[in-house]
Design a protein around this motif. Structure first.
Motif, PDB file in Angstrom:
ATOM      1  N   ALA A  80       1.002  -1.266   0.040  1.00  0.00           N
ATOM      2  CA  ALA A  80      -0.090   0.029  -0.002  1.00  0.00           C
ATOM      3  C   ALA A  80       0.934   1.312  -0.051  1.00  0.00           C
ATOM      4  O   ALA A  80       1.879   1.341   0.629  1.00  0.00           O
ATOM      5  CB  ALA A  80      -0.797   0.203   1.190  1.00  0.00           C
ATOM      6  N   TYR A  81       0.491   2.296  -0.857  1.00  0.00           N
ATOM      7  CA  TYR A  81       1.122   3.464  -0.871  1.00  0.00           C
ATOM      8  C   TYR A  81      -0.115   4.500  -0.645  1.00  0.00           C
ATOM      9  O   TYR A  81      -1.007   4.603  -1.561  1.00  0.00           O
ATOM     10  CB  TYR A  81       2.090   3.598  -2.075  1.00  0.00           C
ATOM     11  CG  TYR A  81       3.149   4.612  -1.607  1.00  0.00           C
ATOM     12  CD1 TYR A  81       4.329   4.274  -0.999  1.00  0.00           C
ATOM     13  CD2 TYR A  81       3.216   5.939  -2.073  1.00  0.00           C
ATOM     14  CE1 TYR A  81       5.297   5.203  -0.681  1.00  0.00           C
ATOM     15  CE2 TYR A  81       4.085   6.958  -1.886  1.00  0.00           C
ATOM     16  CZ  TYR A  81       5.323   6.532  -1.094  1.00  0.00           C
ATOM     17  OH  TYR A  81       6.334   7.303  -0.976  1.00  0.00           O
ATOM     18  N   VAL A 135      -0.263   5.878   5.904  1.00  0.00           N
ATOM     19  CA  VAL A 135       0.528   4.468   5.865  1.00  0.00           C
ATOM     20  C   VAL A 135       1.845   4.459   6.603  1.00  0.00           C
ATOM     21  O   VAL A 135       2.155   3.304   7.310  1.00  0.00           O
ATOM     22  CB  VAL A 135       0.701   4.172   4.282  1.00  0.00           C
ATOM     23  CG1 VAL A 135       1.498   2.925   3.822  1.00  0.00           C
ATOM     24  CG2 VAL A 135      -0.749   4.263   3.556  1.00  0.00           C
ATOM     25  N   ASN A 136       2.551   5.324   6.475  1.00  0.00           N
ATOM     26  CA  ASN A 136       3.939   5.287   7.079  1.00  0.00           C
ATOM     27  C   ASN A 136       3.975   5.451   8.578  1.00  0.00           C
ATOM     28  O   ASN A 136       4.652   5.263   9.015  1.00  0.00           O
ATOM     29  CB  ASN A 136       4.967   6.555   6.554  1.00  0.00           C
ATOM     30  CG  ASN A 136       5.109   6.080   4.702  1.00  0.00           C
ATOM     31  OD1 ASN A 136       5.456   4.888   4.701  1.00  0.00           O
ATOM     32  ND2 ASN A 136       4.951   7.153   4.018  1.00  0.00           N
ATOM     33  N   GLY A 137       2.679   6.222   8.959  1.00  0.00           N
ATOM     34  CA  GLY A 137       2.693   6.288  10.369  1.00  0.00           C
ATOM     35  C   GLY A 137       1.874   4.843  11.081  1.00  0.00           C
ATOM     36  O   GLY A 137       1.539   5.015  12.382  1.00  0.00           O
ATOM     37  N   ALA A 138       1.317   4.079  10.148  1.00  0.00           N
ATOM     38  CA  ALA A 138       0.799   3.014  10.661  1.00  0.00           C
ATOM     39  C   ALA A 138       1.645   1.966  11.593  1.00  0.00           C
ATOM     40  O   ALA A 138       2.974   1.958  11.214  1.00  0.00           O
ATOM     41  CB  ALA A 138       0.423   2.068   9.627  1.00  0.00           C
ATOM     42  N   LEU A 139       1.356   1.472  12.610  1.00  0.00           N
ATOM     43  CA  LEU A 139       2.027   0.545  13.482  1.00  0.00           C
ATOM     44  C   LEU A 139       2.190  -0.777  12.888  1.00  0.00           C
ATOM     45  O   LEU A 139       1.217  -1.381  12.194  1.00  0.00           O
ATOM     46  CB  LEU A 139       1.601   0.531  14.855  1.00  0.00           C
ATOM     47  CG  LEU A 139       1.337   1.679  15.575  1.00  0.00           C
ATOM     48  CD1 LEU A 139       0.486   1.516  16.825  1.00  0.00           C
ATOM     49  CD2 LEU A 139       2.608   2.322  15.866  1.00  0.00           C
ATOM     50  N   ILE A 140       3.265  -1.454  12.933  1.00  0.00           N
ATOM     51  CA  ILE A 140       3.568  -2.736  12.654  1.00  0.00           C
ATOM     52  C   ILE A 140       2.484  -3.595  13.402  1.00  0.00           C
ATOM     53  O   ILE A 140       2.644  -3.422  14.618  1.00  0.00           O
ATOM     54  CB  ILE A 140       5.009  -3.228  12.955  1.00  0.00           C
ATOM     55  CG1 ILE A 140       5.997  -2.476  12.337  1.00  0.00           C
ATOM     56  CG2 ILE A 140       5.290  -4.738  12.616  1.00  0.00           C
ATOM     57  CD1 ILE A 140       5.893  -2.464  10.724  1.00  0.00           C
ATOM     58  N   GLY A 141       1.626  -4.231  12.807  1.00  0.00           N
ATOM     59  CA  GLY A 141       0.580  -5.077  13.414  1.00  0.00           C
ATOM     60  C   GLY A 141      -0.750  -4.713  13.529  1.00  0.00           C
ATOM     61  O   GLY A 141      -1.562  -5.212  13.952  1.00  0.00           O
ATOM     62  N   GLU A 142      -0.614  -3.314  13.066  1.00  0.00           N
ATOM     63  CA  GLU A 142      -2.112  -2.637  12.925  1.00  0.00           C
ATOM     64  C   GLU A 142      -2.715  -3.153  11.753  1.00  0.00           C
ATOM     65  O   GLU A 142      -2.350  -3.769  10.709  1.00  0.00           O
ATOM     66  CB  GLU A 142      -1.464  -1.116  12.245  1.00  0.00           C
ATOM     67  CG  GLU A 142      -2.813  -0.339  12.207  1.00  0.00           C
ATOM     68  CD  GLU A 142      -2.540   1.184  12.031  1.00  0.00           C
ATOM     69  OE1 GLU A 142      -1.798   1.772  12.799  1.00  0.00           O
ATOM     70  OE2 GLU A 142      -3.062   1.629  10.988  1.00  0.00           O
ATOM     71  N   ARG A 143      -4.224  -3.379  11.962  1.00  0.00           N
ATOM     72  CA  ARG A 143      -4.817  -4.060  11.008  1.00  0.00           C
ATOM     73  C   ARG A 143      -5.976  -3.140  10.588  1.00  0.00           C
ATOM     74  O   ARG A 143      -6.805  -2.268  11.445  1.00  0.00           O
ATOM     75  CB  ARG A 143      -5.874  -5.183  11.847  1.00  0.00           C
ATOM     76  CG  ARG A 143      -4.893  -6.363  12.179  1.00  0.00           C
ATOM     77  CD  ARG A 143      -5.490  -7.616  12.661  1.00  0.00           C
ATOM     78  NE  ARG A 143      -4.444  -8.670  13.029  1.00  0.00           N
ATOM     79  CZ  ARG A 143      -5.011  -9.860  13.365  1.00  0.00           C
ATOM     80  NH1 ARG A 143      -6.114  -9.942  13.559  1.00  0.00           N
ATOM     81  NH2 ARG A 143      -3.975 -10.829  13.502  1.00  0.00           N
ATOM     82  N   TRP A 144      -6.366  -3.267   9.349  1.00  0.00           N
ATOM     83  CA  TRP A 144      -7.283  -2.444   8.540  1.00  0.00           C
ATOM     84  C   TRP A 144      -8.232  -3.228   7.935  1.00  0.00           C
ATOM     85  O   TRP A 144      -8.094  -4.591   7.451  1.00  0.00           O
ATOM     86  CB  TRP A 144      -6.521  -1.842   7.124  1.00  0.00           C
ATOM     87  CG  TRP A 144      -5.371  -0.788   7.601  1.00  0.00           C
ATOM     88  CD1 TRP A 144      -5.058  -0.725   8.876  1.00  0.00           C
ATOM     89  CD2 TRP A 144      -4.264  -0.298   6.531  1.00  0.00           C
ATOM     90  NE1 TRP A 144      -3.718   0.429   8.542  1.00  0.00           N
ATOM     91  CE2 TRP A 144      -3.424   0.292   7.188  1.00  0.00           C
ATOM     92  CE3 TRP A 144      -4.323  -0.544   5.148  1.00  0.00           C
ATOM     93  CZ2 TRP A 144      -2.325   0.988   6.693  1.00  0.00           C
ATOM     94  CZ3 TRP A 144      -3.381   0.062   4.642  1.00  0.00           C
ATOM     95  CH2 TRP A 144      -2.261   0.717   5.155  1.00  0.00           C
ATOM     96  N   ARG A 145      -9.665  -2.882   7.937  1.00  0.00           N
ATOM     97  CA  ARG A 145     -10.656  -3.467   7.342  1.00  0.00           C
ATOM     98  C   ARG A 145     -10.959  -2.553   6.162  1.00  0.00           C
ATOM     99  O   ARG A 145     -11.158  -1.362   6.029  1.00  0.00           O
ATOM    100  CB  ARG A 145     -11.918  -3.652   7.994  1.00  0.00           C
ATOM    101  CG  ARG A 145     -13.049  -4.259   7.194  1.00  0.00           C
ATOM    102  CD  ARG A 145     -14.227  -4.393   8.152  1.00  0.00           C
ATOM    103  NE  ARG A 145     -14.243  -5.082   9.128  1.00  0.00           N
ATOM    104  CZ  ARG A 145     -14.250  -4.987  10.538  1.00  0.00           C
ATOM    105  NH1 ARG A 145     -14.472  -3.762  10.846  1.00  0.00           N
ATOM    106  NH2 ARG A 145     -14.315  -5.798  11.572  1.00  0.00           N
TER     107      ARG A 145
END
Length: 215
Positions: A68-69, A101-111
């Protein structure tokens, strides 16, 4: 927050590094696209139906099922490079709007839409194919310095997605390791590496890299 486009690759000759083909040429598609979890890391499988990778050593598999970008970051790059950058041009499967996207945490989940759930797994590391594809001299160094890498995601819940589907953050883990932090640690700022082990969702091979570099 939503998907602006869902992008699927077309095989092209890879003039910049082995193997002979690349799937970096991603184009927006009309209609729904099925998303499933790849079962192997060495077959070229990715998450989106109709897409694949050819450099199976460095791409593809369950932890790099979807890339994702953010459109906002593409727009910044378009201004800096002085040319239009259409959705999919960075090789991303998902071009998003309103998603950090770049501020998302590793392990964050998106629906995505009503059913599909994806989990942020690690940042994208630029390669010679990416540089050659964009025809920008020094691109790897420049992209790395900016630390806006975009995110790879694994598939938690399969299903169909399409352009204009909403994106909702449904889980944020209890740590501070973002995609950007992980990227900086793995590239130009090794002093950040110990922080990455707090992210349980980081792939095991990435954790092994952290351990080797910090021991």
């Amino acid at each position: 927050m939503k998907l602006l486009s869902v992008n699927v690759g077309r095989p092209r000759a890879n003039h910049w590094q082995a193997p002979a083909l690349t799937g970096i040429d991603k184009r927006p598609v009309d209609g729904p696209v099925m998303v499933t979890a790849p079962v192997s890391e060495d077959t070229g499988e990715v998450g989106l139906a109709g897409d694949r990778v050819y450099d199976t050593r460095n791409h593809g598999g369950p932890d790099q099922a979807v890339y994702a970008y953010a459109r906002e970051d593409l727009d910044v790059w378009a201004g800096e490079l002085g040319r239009p950058l259409p959705n999919g041009v960075f090789g991303e499967n998902l071009t998003t709007s309103g998603v950090d996207v770049n501020g998302a945490l590793i392990g964050e989940r998106w629906r995505l839409g009503s059913r599909v759930v994806l989990e942020v797994s690690l940042p994208r590391i630029p390669c010679a194919t990416f540089q050659g594809w964009l025809e920008e001299k020094g691109w790897i160094k420049r992209f790395t310095a900016e630390a806006r890498p975009g995110a790879y995601l694994r598939v938690i819940e399969p299903g169909e997605i399409r352009a204009a589907d909403p994106v909702e953050i449904v889980h944020r883990p209890d740590h501070d390791v973002t995609v950007a932090v992980a990227f900086r640690a793995l590239t130009n700022e090794p002093e950040l590496l110990p922080r990455l082990l707090a992210a349980d969702a980081l792939p095991e091979y990435a954790k092994d890299v952290v351990r080797r570099r910090t021991n």
